[in-house]
Scaffold this motif. Structure first.
Motif: not given
Length: 324
Positions: A171-180, A207-208, A308-311
């Motif tokens: 499964x491919x989804x957006x995932x990073x320190x700002x998208x958890x 961003x990162x 989580x939810x920081x952005x």
């Protein structure tokens, strides 16, 4: 190397997202893109990610030209389902079986290959039962036109339904320190089913990297100008967030991009990030993250800096098309 799913392909622990080589992130240079792809292969990266909508169509053609003489060194992942109009704008999502078959034939032709290594449903079509779409995809596997299947931005329930029709490799989804967001049930579902995870935009769409602190840092044609997280008020908040992470990177003696990628890699051996790179310099910087091992204390500090939810701001102007 990492394995995508129980029975999926073996891929490099870092892939190469090729989208920006043909669209979206400002200017590009086809010759440098080809050199970047070749250098990635030289350095052991074997997963190249593209989609028919990138360009549209020209990104697949670029990859086809780049790997023509090195086909056995590369695992090509491409996607279908986002339909673009003559002006290049996405006009809808199509998961109908006849569209699946036609899209596959088009991608095979543009890539210049006999089989697609990983074929991904780019977005879920809410008007078509997922069982119908995946029935057509399963047929493509049986016909030898596709080796493995994936799905992007799907909900845990949809993944389960697709997996019941034919094994989902990833499964491919957006995932990073700002998208958890995937931590809220998706990753647990994938692990219970033995499905791999491909993290796109693992650098938060730039961003990162610490290089984007104001909207004017983006060219006028850069699509990030349309994204909520890059609007002036939100971007100011997000830049301050990245500065906290940057301070940790400086203490470790690495770039903020390398630290952010190392964090994604540390979230599990079943996760493969695919940062984009349009130049060899950015590619080499990203690959440096694979040699960085974070301690438990460092991971805890990053979790504290970017919970989580920081952005500020959603990932897209319209979030109705994701997590379906």
């Amino acid at each position: 190397m990492r394995t995508l799913g129980h029975d999926g392909p073996r891929v490099s622990d870092l892939g190469l997202g090729c989208m920006g080589m043909s669209q979206f992130y400002g200017a590009w240079d086809d010759d440098e893109s080809v050199r970047t792809i070749h250098h990635a292969l030289d350095l052991g990266v074997n997963l190249l990610d593209t989609a028919d909508m990138y360009g549209p169509y020209t990104n697949e053609e670029l990859i086809g030209r780049a790997v023509r003489s090195r086909r056995d060194e590369v695992l090509i992942a491409t996607k279908f389902g986002n339909v673009k109009g003559p002006d290049g704008r996405v006009i809808g999502v199509n998961g109908r079986p006849e569209y699946v078959r036609a899209s596959c034939e088009g991608s095979l032709r543009r890539l210049g290959v006999d089989v697609i290594d990983l074929y991904c449903q780019h977005r879920v079509d809410p008007s078509v039962p997922i069982e119908d779409t995946w029935g057509a995809l399963a047929d493509l596997v049986r016909q030898g036109k596709v080796r493995h299947l994936a799905i992007s931005e799907a909900s845990p329930e949809t993944v389960r339904r697709a997996h019941a029709v034919h094994p989902v490799a990833a499964v491919q989804s957006e995932y990073s320190l700002v998208s958890r967001d995937p931590e809220q049930g998706l990753l647990a579902t994938l692990r219970s089913l033995g499905i791999g995870f491909i993290a796109y935009a693992p650098l938060g769409r730039g961003l990162l990297t610490g290089r984007i602190t104001m909207t004017d840092d983006l060219s006028t044609e850069d699509f990030r100008r349309t994204l909520p997280r890059f609007q002036p008020g939100n971007l100011a908040h997000n830049a301050r967030l990245v500065e906290r992470i940057t301070r940790q990177a400086r203490e470790r003696g690495v770039t903020v991009a390398q630290l952010a990628l190392a964090w994604v890699l540390a979230q599990g051996d079943d996760i493969v990030p695919i940062p984009g790179a349009k130049s060899r310099a950015r590619l080499v910087e990203n690959i440096g993250a694979t040699n960085l091992r974070l301690t438990a204390a460092e991971l805890a500090l990053l979790d504290e800096a970017a919970p989580f939810g920081c952005a500020a701001g959603d990932r897209y102007p319209d979030m109705s098309g994701v997590n379906r």
